[in-house]
Design an enzyme around this catalytic site. Structure first.
Site, PDB file in Angstrom:
ATOM      1  N   LYS A 126       0.813  -1.217   0.000  1.00 37.47           N
ATOM      2  CA  LYS A 126       0.000   0.000   0.000  1.00 37.47           C
ATOM      3  C   LYS A 126       0.843   1.263   0.000  1.00 37.47           C
ATOM      4  O   LYS A 126       0.346   2.350  -0.308  1.00 37.47           O
ATOM      5  CB  LYS A 126      -0.948   0.022   1.209  1.00 37.47           C
ATOM      6  CG  LYS A 126      -1.780  -1.226   1.379  1.00 37.47           C
ATOM      7  CD  LYS A 126      -2.508  -1.631   0.116  1.00 37.47           C
ATOM      8  CE  LYS A 126      -3.132  -3.002   0.240  1.00 37.47           C
ATOM      9  NZ  LYS A 126      -2.174  -4.117   0.377  1.00 37.47           N
ATOM     10  N   SER A 472      -4.841 -10.634  -2.073  1.00 38.20           N
ATOM     11  CA  SER A 472      -3.442 -10.278  -2.255  1.00 38.20           C
ATOM     12  C   SER A 472      -3.068 -10.406  -3.722  1.00 38.20           C
ATOM     13  O   SER A 472      -3.657 -11.185  -4.477  1.00 38.20           O
ATOM     14  CB  SER A 472      -2.571 -11.216  -1.410  1.00 38.20           C
ATOM     15  OG  SER A 472      -1.225 -11.146  -1.812  1.00 38.20           O
TER      16      SER A 472
END
Length: 570
Positions: A126, A472
């Site tokens: 992120k 993911s």
């Protein structure tokens, strides 16, 4: 743009700025430094994740580049949440939220201190989109640099990565691998600093940085421990000083609709992370460009899959670097007519000009578009009565693009993980995990532990998984995420019951439940949302502000010009 018109002059010049200069002198500024431009050097360097542990030396070299270019580098740091250690527990709620916090923190420091330019370093998932969001929001001369991926490890079975280890947990649960072999993989799968080495979220977003023009071409796929990264970092510091003197190109000149579409094409062509479909609209939002999941879907659909990268393929980031890096992918797409070569790159050249001398694909790691692995991209966007706003499925590596089965519904990730761990499910089912969206989670957790356990148990394509949460970039198998509207917003996923027949068709890009509109309406009228624990702190603020996943899960209304960017604004 004159160097003497930069906004740091608001801090360093004039009688009323005497206290400001006193503080700066305490940090090491002298008279000469006070006359120079101030350049922020930000990184997520830290010891909480291997992804960030190589960033400090790189940031130090960027300082040298800024100084060589006549500026004063000012270093600061920000946070990073490790997806590797936050997954499969409540900590994963903090991961996507951290994207906004990082972007906000960089904005606060750069605007609060009136820095003239920025060099930003990131490593874990992120942190990459967060830094790019901050750069575009600030719209000052800037360079984004990824810290690089780890090297693969080695075990008795051969080369191993963190993905092999995660999936091996399922094999141990299934009784097909001894626990001692898993322990050996645990010790060797990540032998160096750096991010996960496949085309997972970090490497995908590093590729996006190159495609958008925010990062130097050829920088993304180089492993973290390669010494050439230090030279790239120093050149980034030198570059940002040249851009400052020239007045650009600025980030919002680089991030355009055309470059955003190029970035989507790069993701599709490499079977990249589904998270890119969340992050690219968020970066666009900072530039004031409305770019939604529908825009992403159109590009994904028209772009061929040409790179054979893990998790759906065979090769790692290092292999792509040795084959020529991201420029080889972009040049193949340009030659195939799939991207726009007129967009600007970091140094002001057009993309076509910058790629002119790029080598041809090697035919293994990357193919020409005429020899594509699949005619459409590695990620599909599905719509239907179960996902009116869209849902995402990574199709790279899948043997079948169609699946139908009865739903087995779980109200959260933990409930599903318990069922998977104890084999309390049947082949042919669609496992549904709901209440995990941006607002409902809150935080939109990734489901990697569940998907990896299923894959490790040999069930990767014998069951399907559907969620309003995320996956993911390392996820593989029949896993559909980001289903919108999410359950907390009253989406159809909230109305599912055990046994409802779900139809998935990635050839037609559809996701439907075999229920009539009338039955869905009856269920909606009777629906009662499950009770949610009281929120506080960061999660409370996030749940109140976050927008739908199809819009990038952003938390503010969109970029407008900030009126206090120059000395004249005083």
């Amino acid at each position: 743009m004159s160097l003497h018109k930069h906004r740091s002059r608001m801090v360093t010049q004039g009688l009323t700025r005497t206290p400001h200069r006193a503080f700066l002198r305490a940090t090491g500024f002298d008279d000469a430094a006070l006359e120079k431009s101030m350049v922020g050097i930000v990184s997520t360097q830290g010891e909480n994740t291997p992804c960030s542990m190589a960033l400090g030396p790189q940031a130090d070299r960027a300082r040298l580049g800024v100084a060589a270019g006549g500026g004063v580098p000012v270093s600061f740091s920000t946070i990073s949440i490790s997806d590797g250690t936050s997954m499969n527990h409540a900590g994963m709620r903090m991961s996507l939220l951290s994207r906004e916090t990082i972007a906000d923190s960089v904005e606060l420091v750069v605007r609060g201190h009136a820095y003239d330019a920025l060099v930003a370093f990131a490593g874990c998932d992120k942190t990459l989109p967060a830094m790019m969001m901050a750069i575009v929001r600030l719209n000052v001369p800037a360079v984004f640099l990824y810290g690089g991926a780890t090297l693969p490890g080695h075990a008795a079975s051969g080369q191993v990565t963190i993905l092999d280890t995660i999936e091996a947990v399922g094999r141990v649960q299934h009784g097909t691998m001894p626990a001692a072999e898993l322990k050996a993989m645990e010790r060797t799968c990540t032998p160096s600093a750096g991010s996960c080495p496949g085309q997972f979220t970090a490497n995908t977003m590093a590729m996006v940085g190159e495609a958008l023009g925010l990062s130097p071409l050829g920088s993304a796929m180089m492993p973290a421990v390669y010494s050439e990264r230090l030279a790239i970092a120093q050149r980034a510091g030198e570059h940002v000083m040249r851009a400052l003197a020239a007045g650009g190109p600025l980030p919002r000149q680089l991030v355009t609709r055309a470059s955003l579409e190029n970035a989507c094409a790069a993701v599709a062509a490499t079977g990249g992370s589904t998270n890119a479909a969340l992050h690219i609209p968020a970066i666009a939002h900072e530039a004031g460009i409305a770019f939604t999941l529908d825009d992403v879907a159109r590009v994904f659909k028209r772009t061929p899959l040409i790179a054979d990268l893990q998790p759906g393929g065979r090769y790692l980031a290092r292999d792509l670097h040795e084959a020529g890096g991201v420029p080889v992918v972009l040049k193949a797409l340009l030659d195939g007519g799939h991207i726009d070569g007129s967009v600007l790159t970091l140094d002001g050249r057009t993309l076509a000009e910058a790629l002119a001398d790029t080598p041809a694909p090697d035919g293994k790691v990357v193919r020409a578009c005429g020899q594509a692995l699949h005619p459409t991209g590695g990620v599909a966007v599905l719509k239907g009565n179960l996902s009116p706003d869209g849902a995402l499925l990574k199709i790279a590596g899948l043997k079948s693009l169609k699946f139908s089965g009865p739903a087995r519904v779980f109200e959260n990730e933990e409930a599903c993980m318990r069922a998977v761990s104890t084999h309390a499910y049947q082949p042919g089912e669609v496992l549904v995990i709901r209440n995990e969206g941006p607002r409902g989670g809150p935080g939109m957790r990734e489901m990697l532990s569940v998907t990896a356990a299923l894959y490790g148990q040999g069930m990767g394509e014998k069951v399907a998984l559907l969620t309003d949460g995320r996956f993911s970039g390392a996820t593989r198998g029949l896993c559909i995420g980001y289903a919108g509207p999410e359950a907390a917003a009253g989406g159809p996923i909230a109305l599912l019951r055990d046994g409802d027949m779900i139809h998935i068709d990635a050839e037609a890009d559809t996701l439907d439940v075999a229920l009539s509109d009338e039955e869905l309406a009856r269920r909606r009228a009777a629906y009662q949302a499950p009770p949610q624990a009281r929120l506080a702190g960061a999660l409370e603020k996030y749940a109140a502000l976050v927008r739908p996943a199809c819009l990038g899960a952003v938390t503010h209304s969109g970029q407008v010009d900030w009126p206090y960017e120059t000395p004249e604004a005083e």
